[in-house]
Write an enzyme that holds these catalytic residues in place. Structure first.
Site, PDB file in Angstrom:
ATOM      1  N   THR A   4      -0.392   1.439   7.095  1.00 18.16           N
ATOM      2  CA  THR A   4      -0.372   0.239   6.263  1.00 18.16           C
ATOM      3  C   THR A   4      -0.349  -0.970   7.190  1.00 18.16           C
ATOM      4  O   THR A   4      -0.028  -0.840   8.367  1.00 18.16           O
ATOM      5  CB  THR A   4       0.835   0.247   5.305  1.00 18.16           C
ATOM      6  OG1 THR A   4       0.817  -0.936   4.509  1.00 18.16           O
ATOM      7  CG2 THR A   4       2.164   0.313   6.047  1.00 18.16           C
ATOM      8  N   GLY A   5      -0.702  -2.126   6.662  1.00 23.89           N
ATOM      9  CA  GLY A   5      -0.739  -3.329   7.503  1.00 23.89           C
ATOM     10  C   GLY A   5      -2.069  -4.046   7.335  1.00 23.89           C
ATOM     11  O   GLY A   5      -2.723  -3.901   6.300  1.00 23.89           O
TER      12      GLY A   5
ATOM     13  N   THR B  94       0.872  -1.181   0.000  1.00 20.21           N
ATOM     14  CA  THR B  94       0.000   0.000   0.000  1.00 20.21           C
ATOM     15  C   THR B  94       0.905   1.225   0.000  1.00 20.21           C
ATOM     16  O   THR B  94       2.060   1.132   0.407  1.00 20.21           O
ATOM     17  CB  THR B  94      -0.846  -0.060   1.298  1.00 20.21           C
ATOM     18  OG1 THR B  94      -1.799  -1.093   1.155  1.00 20.21           O
ATOM     19  CG2 THR B  94      -1.567   1.247   1.603  1.00 20.21           C
TER      20      THR B  94
ATOM     21  N   ARG C 160     -14.433  -6.536   0.015  1.00 17.87           N
ATOM     22  CA  ARG C 160     -13.923  -6.319   1.385  1.00 17.87           C
ATOM     23  C   ARG C 160     -13.392  -4.883   1.461  1.00 17.87           C
ATOM     24  O   ARG C 160     -12.783  -4.371   0.531  1.00 17.87           O
ATOM     25  CB  ARG C 160     -12.807  -7.326   1.655  1.00 17.87           C
ATOM     26  CG  ARG C 160     -12.023  -7.074   2.946  1.00 17.87           C
ATOM     27  CD  ARG C 160     -10.594  -6.701   2.627  1.00 17.87           C
ATOM     28  NE  ARG C 160      -9.807  -6.431   3.806  1.00 17.87           N
ATOM     29  CZ  ARG C 160      -8.699  -5.705   3.779  1.00 17.87           C
ATOM     30  NH1 ARG C 160      -8.266  -5.184   2.653  1.00 17.87           N
ATOM     31  NH2 ARG C 160      -8.023  -5.493   4.886  1.00 17.87           N
ATOM     32  N   VAL C 161     -13.665  -4.208   2.573  1.00 17.21           N
ATOM     33  CA  VAL C 161     -13.271  -2.801   2.707  1.00 17.21           C
ATOM     34  C   VAL C 161     -11.937  -2.696   3.442  1.00 17.21           C
ATOM     35  O   VAL C 161     -11.767  -3.212   4.541  1.00 17.21           O
ATOM     36  CB  VAL C 161     -14.368  -1.996   3.446  1.00 17.21           C
ATOM     37  CG1 VAL C 161     -13.905  -0.577   3.729  1.00 17.21           C
ATOM     38  CG2 VAL C 161     -15.644  -1.984   2.616  1.00 17.21           C
TER      39      VAL C 161
HETATM   40  N1  ASP Z   1      -4.002  -1.898   4.846  1.00 15.21           N
HETATM   41  C1  ASP Z   1      -4.259  -2.516   3.561  1.00 15.21           C
HETATM   42  C2  ASP Z   1      -5.501  -3.355   3.641  1.00 15.21           C
HETATM   43  O1  ASP Z   1      -5.723  -4.018   4.632  1.00 15.21           O
HETATM   44  C3  ASP Z   1      -3.138  -3.385   3.097  1.00 15.21           C
HETATM   45  C4  ASP Z   1      -1.749  -2.835   3.256  1.00 15.21           C
HETATM   46  O2  ASP Z   1      -1.529  -1.867   3.944  1.00 15.21           O
HETATM   47  O3  ASP Z   1      -0.827  -3.401   2.619  1.00 15.21           O
HETATM   48  O4  ASP Z   1      -6.235  -3.375   2.688  1.00 15.21           O
END
Ligand code: ASP
Length: 280
Positions: free
Chosen positions: A204-205, A155, A183-184
């Site tokens: 992010t995560g 992300t 999915r949100v």
């Molecule tokens: N936070 C994003 C999600 O769960 C994914 C990511 O940060 O890589 O959609």
């Protein structure tokens, strides 16, 4: 004047040094371009500019090169928050556009500021965002191999502080990959992206963990109530451990204090504050 960008987490960090290097180089180039842009633009304009460049880079999971959902479709989410006006705008699960962050920017002055699915796509078309297929051969291959366990890849986000003391945050994602259709993600919610006059944060995560902790909004609230940015970030991230939550953040305070989450060795980020720093 300061700017931090992130390229999310990526599973190859420990094993694929080539990919890691390519991401670091891309982040360095974009951080530098963003900082140059910030000299003549607001924090808000710069956050959109930097995230658009990140979306255009197929190494990251946002815009071009986004992950594919379990039904074979790519759905993008992005949000923008102006610290000065405290307005938030976003698109959730939009299809067939190149730069979802720019659609979010278009929504910012409006009364209805968060759109999802076909409504978001219709809005984009009405505002001259042309059809664009963000799929790359690499993502298609990953999808076909059904790499269910592929870690959330990259992300992107940007937080910026301009010369007038204005803050802004922007975040964009292709989601987790192989998720249930529609999915949100947290990225286009106030949990994943938040800013006011005191601080701006992009996360992010694992989206579900970030939403459970209201991560970005909580950190900004703590800073607003007098916490140092570092303390607010650390305290809030520590709270994720009660449910084994997984997240990384970048943050910036109106005083210029910055926070970059080295909470996970696989998160890539870069900051520009006269001197460029690139890390993962
Ligand atoms: N936070 C994003 C999600 O769960 C994914 C990511 O940060 O890589 O959609």
């Amino acid at each position: 004047m300061k700017l931090i960008i992130h390229g999310g987490f990526f599973s190859e960090s420990g094993t694929n040094q080539e990919v890691k290097k390519a991401k670091q180089e891309a982040l360095a180039t974009i951080a530098e371009a963003g900082y140059t842009f910030l000299k003549t633009h607001t924090a808000l304009q710069t956050a959109v500019f930097a995230v658009s460049l990140l979306e255009d880079c197929d190494l990251f999971n946002a815009g071009l090169g986004s992950q594919i959902q379990s039904d074979g479709k790519i759905r993008l989410s992005a949000a923008l928050m102006d610290g000065k006006t405290e307005r938030f705008a976003g698109v959730i699960n939009i299809e067939d556009v190149k730069n979802p962050i720019q659609v979010a920017e278009k929504l910012l002055p409006l009364q209805d500021r968060v759109l999802s699915g076909t409504g978001a796509k219709d809005f984009a078309r009405e505002h001259d965002f042309p059809y664009f297929n963000p799929q790359t051969p690499q993502r298609k291959m990953e999808y076909e191999q059904k790499l269910q366990n592929s870690v959330r890849l990259g992300t992107v986000g940007c937080v910026a502080l301009d010369d007038y003391g204005n803050l802004a945050a922007a975040t964009s994602t292709g989601g987790k990959g192989f998720e249930i259709p529609c999915r949100v993600s947290d990225s286009a919610t106030v949990a994943g992206n938040y800013a006011n006059n005191f601080a701006a944060v992009s996360c992010t995560g694992v989206g579900e963990d970030i939403v459970s902790s209201a991560l970005a909004a909580k950190i900004v609230t703590r800073v607003t109530d007098g916490f140092k940015l570092n303390d607010a970030c650390e305290k809030t991230l520590n709270e994720l451990s009660t449910y084994d939550g997984f997240a990384g953040i970048i943050g910036i305070k109106s005083t210029g204090e910055i926070y970059h989450a080295d909470t996970h060795p696989y998160m890539v980020w870069a900051s520009y504050d006269e001197v460029l720093e690139v890390f993962s």
